[in-house]
Design a protein around this motif. Structure first.
Motif, mmCIF file in Angstrom:
data_model
loop_
_atom_site.group_PDB
_atom_site.id
_atom_site.type_symbol
_atom_site.label_atom_id
_atom_site.label_comp_id
_atom_site.label_asym_id
_atom_site.label_seq_id
_atom_site.Cartn_x
_atom_site.Cartn_y
_atom_site.Cartn_z
ATOM 1 N N VAL A 1 1.791 7.937 7.210
ATOM 2 C CA VAL A 1 1.217 7.247 6.443
ATOM 3 C C VAL A 1 0.979 5.764 6.716
ATOM 4 C CG1 VAL A 1 1.112 6.563 3.923
ATOM 5 C CG2 VAL A 1 2.018 8.610 4.546
ATOM 6 N N LEU A 2 2.216 5.123 7.335
ATOM 7 C CA LEU A 2 1.899 4.071 7.973
ATOM 8 C C LEU A 2 0.610 3.708 9.039
ATOM 9 C CD1 LEU A 2 5.569 3.084 8.098
ATOM 10 C CD2 LEU A 2 3.939 1.932 6.734
ATOM 11 N N ASP A 3 0.776 4.754 9.845
ATOM 12 C CA ASP A 3 -0.272 4.655 10.963
ATOM 13 C C ASP A 3 -1.831 4.811 10.308
ATOM 14 O OD1 ASP A 3 1.468 4.744 12.865
ATOM 15 O OD2 ASP A 3 1.191 6.909 13.268
ATOM 16 N N MET A 4 -1.942 5.440 9.003
ATOM 17 C CA MET A 4 -3.114 5.351 8.447
ATOM 18 C C MET A 4 -3.448 4.143 7.728
ATOM 19 S SD MET A 4 -4.397 8.599 6.344
ATOM 20 C CE MET A 4 -4.523 9.913 7.796
ATOM 21 N N ILE A 5 -2.388 3.523 7.133
ATOM 22 C CA ILE A 5 -2.856 2.152 6.473
ATOM 23 C C ILE A 5 -2.982 1.114 7.174
ATOM 24 C CG2 ILE A 5 -2.406 3.366 4.284
ATOM 25 C CD1 ILE A 5 0.435 2.043 4.275
ATOM 26 N N GLU A 6 -2.179 1.062 8.322
ATOM 27 C CA GLU A 6 -2.016 -0.340 9.051
ATOM 28 C C GLU A 6 -3.192 -0.925 9.526
ATOM 29 O OE1 GLU A 6 1.271 0.149 11.757
ATOM 30 O OE2 GLU A 6 2.684 -0.850 10.373
ATOM 31 N N PRO A 7 -4.045 -0.015 10.262
ATOM 32 C CA PRO A 7 -5.229 -0.782 10.754
ATOM 33 C C PRO A 7 -6.132 -1.310 9.429
ATOM 34 C CG PRO A 7 -5.338 1.499 11.469
ATOM 35 C CD PRO A 7 -4.189 1.343 10.529
ATOM 36 N N ALA A 8 -6.438 -0.577 8.356
ATOM 37 C CA ALA A 8 -6.865 -1.076 7.313
ATOM 38 C C ALA A 8 -6.381 -2.419 6.673
ATOM 39 C CB ALA A 8 -7.073 -0.148 6.319
ATOM 40 N N VAL A 9 -4.930 -2.434 6.694
ATOM 41 C CA VAL A 9 -4.239 -3.719 6.192
ATOM 42 C C VAL A 9 -4.561 -4.873 6.991
ATOM 43 C CG1 VAL A 9 -1.833 -4.589 5.866
ATOM 44 C CG2 VAL A 9 -2.526 -2.288 5.084
ATOM 45 N N LYS A 10 -4.510 -4.553 8.311
ATOM 46 C CA LYS A 10 -4.625 -5.639 9.401
ATOM 47 C C LYS A 10 -6.032 -6.455 9.234
ATOM 48 C CE LYS A 10 -1.252 -5.528 12.734
ATOM 49 N NZ LYS A 10 -0.880 -4.378 12.945
ATOM 50 N N ALA A 11 -7.272 -5.417 9.097
ATOM 51 C CA ALA A 11 -8.419 -5.675 8.955
ATOM 52 C C ALA A 11 -8.427 -6.632 7.515
ATOM 53 C CB ALA A 11 -9.608 -4.721 8.847
ATOM 54 N N THR A 12 -8.064 -6.116 6.727
ATOM 55 C CA THR A 12 -7.933 -7.196 5.241
ATOM 56 C C THR A 12 -7.481 -8.322 5.556
ATOM 57 O OG1 THR A 12 -7.508 -4.774 4.192
ATOM 58 C CG2 THR A 12 -7.309 -6.763 2.866
ATOM 59 N N ILE A 13 -6.143 -8.344 6.181
ATOM 60 C CA ILE A 13 -5.546 -9.936 6.220
ATOM 61 C C ILE A 13 -6.456 -10.606 6.931
ATOM 62 C CG2 ILE A 13 -3.669 -10.873 7.256
ATOM 63 C CD1 ILE A 13 -1.991 -8.535 6.249
ATOM 64 N N GLN A 14 -7.029 -9.962 8.059
ATOM 65 C CA GLN A 14 -8.036 -10.755 9.051
ATOM 66 C C GLN A 14 -9.118 -11.327 8.033
ATOM 67 O OE1 GLN A 14 -9.296 -8.349 12.191
ATOM 68 N NE2 GLN A 14 -7.373 -8.985 13.248
ATOM 69 N N ASP A 15 -9.718 -10.631 7.032
ATOM 70 C CA ASP A 15 -10.891 -10.800 6.098
ATOM 71 C C ASP A 15 -10.251 -12.106 5.497
ATOM 72 O OD1 ASP A 15 -12.574 -8.999 6.971
ATOM 73 O OD2 ASP A 15 -11.951 -7.456 5.416
ATOM 74 N N VAL B 1 0.727 -1.096 0.059
ATOM 75 C CA VAL B 1 0.083 -0.134 -0.054
ATOM 76 C C VAL B 1 0.989 1.137 -0.035
ATOM 77 C CG1 VAL B 1 -1.761 1.326 1.308
ATOM 78 C CG2 VAL B 1 -2.072 -1.119 1.189
ATOM 79 N N LEU B 2 1.824 1.131 0.733
ATOM 80 C CA LEU B 2 2.737 2.361 0.838
ATOM 81 C C LEU B 2 3.517 2.503 -0.510
ATOM 82 C CD1 LEU B 2 3.920 4.314 3.053
ATOM 83 C CD2 LEU B 2 5.764 2.799 3.347
ATOM 84 N N TYR B 3 3.772 1.490 -1.118
ATOM 85 C CA TYR B 3 4.468 1.439 -2.641
ATOM 86 C C TYR B 3 3.524 2.116 -3.346
ATOM 87 C CZ TYR B 3 8.176 -0.059 -5.483
ATOM 88 O OH TYR B 3 8.994 -0.256 -6.500
ATOM 89 N N VAL C 1 12.301 9.236 4.781
ATOM 90 C CA VAL C 1 12.632 9.475 6.124
ATOM 91 C C VAL C 1 11.844 9.078 7.216
ATOM 92 C CG1 VAL C 1 14.225 10.809 7.892
ATOM 93 C CG2 VAL C 1 14.450 11.103 5.286
ATOM 94 N N TYR C 2 10.715 9.570 7.118
ATOM 95 C CA TYR C 2 9.676 9.398 8.163
ATOM 96 C C TYR C 2 8.396 8.982 7.456
ATOM 97 C CZ TYR C 2 7.237 10.646 12.211
ATOM 98 O OH TYR C 2 6.336 10.497 13.623
ATOM 99 N N PRO C 3 8.095 7.589 7.201
ATOM 100 C CA PRO C 3 6.886 7.575 6.744
ATOM 101 C C PRO C 3 5.605 7.243 7.800
ATOM 102 C CG PRO C 3 8.375 5.490 6.957
ATOM 103 C CD PRO C 3 9.123 6.750 7.293
ATOM 104 N N LYS C 4 5.864 7.284 8.934
ATOM 105 C CA LYS C 4 4.999 6.975 10.112
ATOM 106 C C LYS C 4 3.587 7.423 9.692
ATOM 107 C CE LYS C 4 4.796 6.381 14.978
ATOM 108 N NZ LYS C 4 3.269 6.900 15.136
#
Lengths: 509, 523
Positions: free
Chosen positions: B493-507, B348-350, B488-491
């Motif tokens: 964006v990462l904070d924003m996408i991580e919950p959605a990514v986790k939920a997707t993997i759970q799905d 997603v970050l990519y 240098v500091y992707p945090k």
């Protein structure tokens, strides 16, 4: 068995057809008695009045469900809706037929029978066109209305002839390219006569099986009878040939491109919109009422025909270089999509009718615009002549692009909403294979439409790019209504979906 | 679902659309006005997007900013918008790139390169229309609404390529349209199938994403059907992304499109494919996703290497950049189907970083091509001597594209590789070869265009002597800043996408493999 009893007749239910038939007869009298210089105005007014009065009475009758004249006519929700479609599309097509500003004397000549290039033929080129076209149109439309509500196969046959014969004649009346026009008339007539013969033979065989030509009686005897099904199957096959011919389904489609190309464009528009509606109205009624219970027998065949129609229509459309032939093949492919609705039976009646409305408006606008691209020799229908029209006539090209995108099934046009409605009800009826063939063939079919869009916008105008005539108000209205309907039915189709759903299905008792 | 006081998402779709219509009606004789109006609207859209990002609660519900309006009740179709973190960053990427691209294309529509006049207001109207559909496709939370945006998106892009592109524009435009339409129609069949299944499973007609995902979670979509429907969706997304072997339209379209449109095409439009896989394929067809994961990874891997190899061999600048993207999309695909949270987060970050880096690369290439009047690499050579600043920006864009540490794509590519390595070592190692090839195609391209002896022909081309103008500096500056900052500091964006990514993997029902050696590399 002594006196023939006159069956009870429900005149109110028949009123729409009586009006149109009646005023068509009045039109013939007017042709004989009204002075020549007033004839056009009188005939045009009469025709429009007949169509509007017919539509009004159809709307008044909307909740009627009745079988009358001894079962010859079945007025029901679906039948009335189909009559309404035919009348509405007929009113729009009337705008093209009555247009006289694009060409001196209109799009029709007075006499179809003069040999092409003979003296008489050359002479009539500069004379005002025939006003017989108006009563002929009315007869055709009335025939189509009757076709959709026939309760038995013989009435259906009569209706078929009533709407076909005027069309054969009208095909031969084109003012330009007389030879092509006469050829198309003859071809349509001969092949149509064949198809009618098949139809009639089929009716005879089915009568032999069921002992009746009434649709509901056929259904009943299929349920009750323990006779061999050979007569029934053979009769159904022949009957289907007659119906599929009118619907332009493969392999009974070969007349379509020639006739669509040769016929005067307003008549082509009438055939593509109204005749399609009538033919599918008849097909839907026959298969839903009389042969629903034998669907195991005919479904594989009609499925194959539907697939072939979609595939052949869309592939052959790719190679066309004439806009009228392109639209003809596109109409064949669209017949294939509609056959998907026929195969899907009851659940798809509503969406088939929705499709007929959406397609009818778009195709009327398309042919309406074809009449506008002209040069000294009349319409310039060869696609190479359309190159670069977007530069000089952006509004025309934008509207034609909308229609093309609609035909291609791009969302927010009626092409998408109607395909979605039809295919989703087909999937619901477990016809997912047909849906897949349908969507894939519509990709193929998108190519010729895109080709036209490319020609309009992306090609430089040539030396011979014809002008787009400033349309008279009638053609302008037709094109405007068609384009508007294409957008409205794509963006906000709910009201029409409600209407087709509440129209109900065919009365099967 | 949280309700907001301001309907961010519908406004974000409607505003550019209204702007597009307004711009289209500006007379041809006032091109400047059209440009200013288009730019102003896209900047306002960006502003509203920033507000939406602020309003988004990264610890909140999965879908936020939800708005829903009635449309076609008979089908259960609604104007439903709602975003998760993934969708929101994609919306933000679109909203960011469009004003930049509009400014970068300021003069691209003025003439056709050979003196012919073009319709300037239409060009910018098409850009805004494209923006509306791009935001709409990411913001939709109704499957059919998503499909509608997915298809309608083709129309403005088709005309951007066909009317304003390079020499082979007609061919490229039709090819682009037809390829996308094939995928779109297959998806339509799958959408219909999904709708019928959902209607039978839920008892009412609906396209609501959440309802359908819940149905899928409860096993409401039988296995065999899942596979077919998955293939329908996946075909559309694989063509859009594009994955090998459905990629052949991209070099043609990217090569023929005007540079600005190409930046949007590769930067945002193609992401709809990978986004669609994440948002639709995985949660709705979890079993089929796992079943076809190997196939998808193999295709992606081939794409990584094959795209990179073809990029090395290109002689045309725009086509080269298009091929690099095919390679990068392979990385994204591998990351998604590795089903580990690191890899998916990386993918997603990519998607974001690739949009920034390749967007910048296409824009700079556009500057070069416009000056030189040719896309061929051999027409350049030593140009860095004439335009040192341009050469510098080109180098930064190139290095970002090859994922040099310190630029943002590095973080994402690294995450993908680590996340994949913990699942499948072979794939990760083979994919890493793509990074090596990336160095080859980027550096060699830079060398052939900017370094070495000055191509004598360039001296006669007056525009080649002009270094970046103020406008062009304004265009590239924000992208360079973001590329470095996120490197240098992707945090954030990462904070924003991580919950959605986790939920997707759970799905999908995959448990996350415990990161071992690579632990801690994430932040």
């Amino acid at each position: 068995m002594n006196d023939i009893q006159l069956p009870p007749i429900d005149y109110a239910a028949l009123l729409p057809m009586l009006i149109v038939f009646g005023l068509a007869c009045v039109g013939i009298l007017a042709e004989a008695f009204v002075p020549r210089k007033h004839r056009f105005a009188v005939q045009a007014t009469l025709t429009l009045a007949a169509l509007i009065a017919g539509l009004v009475t159809v709307i008044i009758n909307r909740d009627l469900e009745v079988t009358t004249i001894g079962g010859a006519v079945t007025i029901d929700g679906a039948g009335l809706f189909l009559q309404g479609i035919i009348l509405v599309l007929g009113i729009v097509a009337f705008g093209l037929i009555a247009e006289r500003r694009l060409e001196r004397g209109g799009a029709f000549v007075a006499n179809a029978a003069h040999a092409a290039d003979s003296d008489g033929d050359k002479k009539q080129l500069n004379e005002a066109g025939a006003t017989e076209i108006f009563p002929l149109t009315l007869f055709a439309i009335a025939g189509m209305m009757l076709f959709c509500v026939s309760g038995d196969l013989l009435t259906m046959f009569v209706a078929l002839e009533v709407f076909s014969l005027p069309l054969y004649l009208m095909c031969g009346l084109a003012r330009r390219r007389r030879l092509l026009s006469q050829e198309s008339a003859l071809k349509y007539f001969l092949l149509g006569a064949f198809a009618s013969a098949f139809f009639l033979y089929g009716v005879a065989l089915i009568y032999g099986y069921a002992g009746s030509v009434q649709l509901v009686a056929i259904k009943q005897s299929v349920l009750d009878s323990d006779k061999s099904g050979v007569l029934l199957a053979a009769g159904l096959a022949l009957l289907a040939i007659g119906l599929l011919f009118k619907a332009a389904a493969v392999p009974f489609h070969v007349w379509t491109p020639d006739v669509y190309q040769g016929a005067p464009t307003p008549i082509t528009a009438l055939m593509a919109a109204c005749v399609k509606a009538a033919a599918f109205g008849g097909l839907l009624r026959v298969f839903n009422v009389a042969f629903e219970t034998t669907s195991w027998d005919w479904r594989p065949v009609i499925t194959a025909v539907a697939m072939a129609t979609m595939i052949v229509g869309s592939i052959l459309a790719v190679t066309q270089t004439d806009i009228k032939r392109l639209l003809a093949y596109s109409s064949i492919a669209n017949a294939g999509y509609l056959l998907v609705g026929v195969v899907s039976l009851g659940g798809a009646v509503g969406s088939s009718m929705f499709y007929l409305v959406a397609y009818g408006f778009s195709v009327l606008a398309a042919f309406g615009m074809v009449t506008l691209v002209r040069d000294a020799d009349g319409e310039a229908t060869h696609l190479s002549r359309w190159a670069g029209l977007g530069k000089g006539s952006p509004l025309f090209s934008a509207m034609f692009t909308i229609i093309m995108l609609g035909f291609a099934g791009i969302p927010l046009t009626s092409g998408f909403s109607s395909k979605f409605a039809l295919f989703s009800s087909a999937w619901d009826a477990n016809q997912s294979a047909l849906v897949i063939v349908g969507v894939l063939s519509s990709v193929v079919l998108a190519f010729p439409y895109l080709k036209v869009v490319v020609l309009l916008w992306l090609n430089p105008p040539g030396d011979e790019t014809p002008t787009v005539s400033v349309p008279g108000y009638l053609t302008r209205a037709v094109v405007g209504v068609g384009v508007l309907a294409t957008i409205v039915l794509g963006v906000a189709p709910s009201w029409l979906l409600d209407m087709v759903n509440s129209a109900g299905t065919f009365l099967a008792k | 679902m949280s309700s907001t006081s301001f309907p961010f998402l519908p406004v974000l779709v409607a505003l550019p659309l209204v702007g597009a219509i307004a711009t289209a009606f500006i007379p041809k004789t006032k091109p400047q006005l059209a440009k200013v109006v288009a730019l102003a609207i896209s900047v306002v859209v960006l502003g509203i997007t920033v507000a939406a990002v602020i309003a988004f609660d990264t610890n909140g519900d999965r879908l936020q900013l939800a708005e829903s309006y009635k449309w076609i009740p008979q089908w259960g179709l609604r104007f439903s918008f709602a975003v998760d973190g993934i969708a929101l960053v994609m919306v933000a990427l679109s909203a960011l790139l469009v004003p930049i691209v509009i400014l970068a294309s300021w003069k691209d529509a003025d003439d056709d390169g050979s003196g012919g006049r073009r319709n300037v207001p239409t060009f910018f109207a098409l850009m805004l229309a494209l923006e509306a559909t791009m935001i709409g496709v990411f913001a939709a939370s109704d499957v059919l609404l998503f499909y509608i945006f997915f298809e309608v998106m083709l129309v403005p892009m088709y005309f951007l390529i066909g009317s304003y592109g390079g020499p082979r524009r007609q061919y490229a435009a039709v090819k682009f349209f037809l390829y996308s339409l094939v995928g779109g129609m297959l998806m339509l069949a799958a959408v219909i199938g999904l709708w019928v299944t959902a209607k039978n499973g839920l008892g009412h007609a609906t396209f609501d994403w959440q309802e359908i995902v819940n149905l899928a979670k409860n096993g409401g979509i039988p296995g065999d059907l899942q596979k077919w429907l998955f293939l329908g969706f996946f075909a559309a997304f694989a063509i859009k992304a594009p994955f090998f072997p459905f990629h052949t339209w991209l070099p043609d379209a990217g090569g023929a499109a005007p540079a600005g449109a190409a930046a949007l095409l590769v930067g945002v439009l193609d992401k709809v494919g990978t986004y669609g896989i994440l948002r639709y394929c995985l949660p709705i067809f979890p079993e089929a996703s796992k079943y076809f994961a190997t196939l998808a990874i193999v295709l992606s891997l081939v794409g990584v290497l094959y795209g990179a190899l073809l990029a090395v061999g290109q002689t045309d600048l725009k086509r080269l950049v298009a091929y690099t993207s095919i390679s990068h999309f392979g990385f994204i695909g591998i990351g998604i189907f590795a089903f580990s949270s690191q890899a998916v987060t990386g993918s997603v970050l990519y998607m974001v970083n690739h949009g920034l880096a390749t967007g910048l690369l296409f824009i700079v290439v556009g500057f070069l091509v416009r000056r030189r009047g040719s896309q061929s690499i051999s027409d350049f050579g030593g140009a860095g001597k004439l335009m040192p600043l341009m050469a510098g920006v080109f180098l930064i864009a190139g290095l970002a594209s090859l994922a040099l540490p310190g630029t943002s794509p590095f973080v994402s590519e690294f995450l993908v590789l680590i996340g994949t390595f913990s699942v499948n070592k072979t794939v990760a190692i083979l994919a890493a070869l793509g990074m090596v090839l990336a160095a080859a195609y980027i550096l060699w391209m830079f060398q052939r265009t900017m370094q070495g002896t000055l191509n004598p022909a360039l001296k006669d081309v007056a525009p080649m002597k002009k270094d970046l103008s103020v406008r062009e500096k304004v265009v590239v500056a924000p992208l360079i800043v973001l590329i470095i900052a996120l490197g240098v500091y992707p945090k954030p964006v990462l904070d924003m996408i991580e919950p959605a990514v986790k939920a997707t993997i759970q799905d999908v029902g995959k448990s996350d493999p415990v990161p071992t050696a690579a632990d801690g590399a994430q932040k």
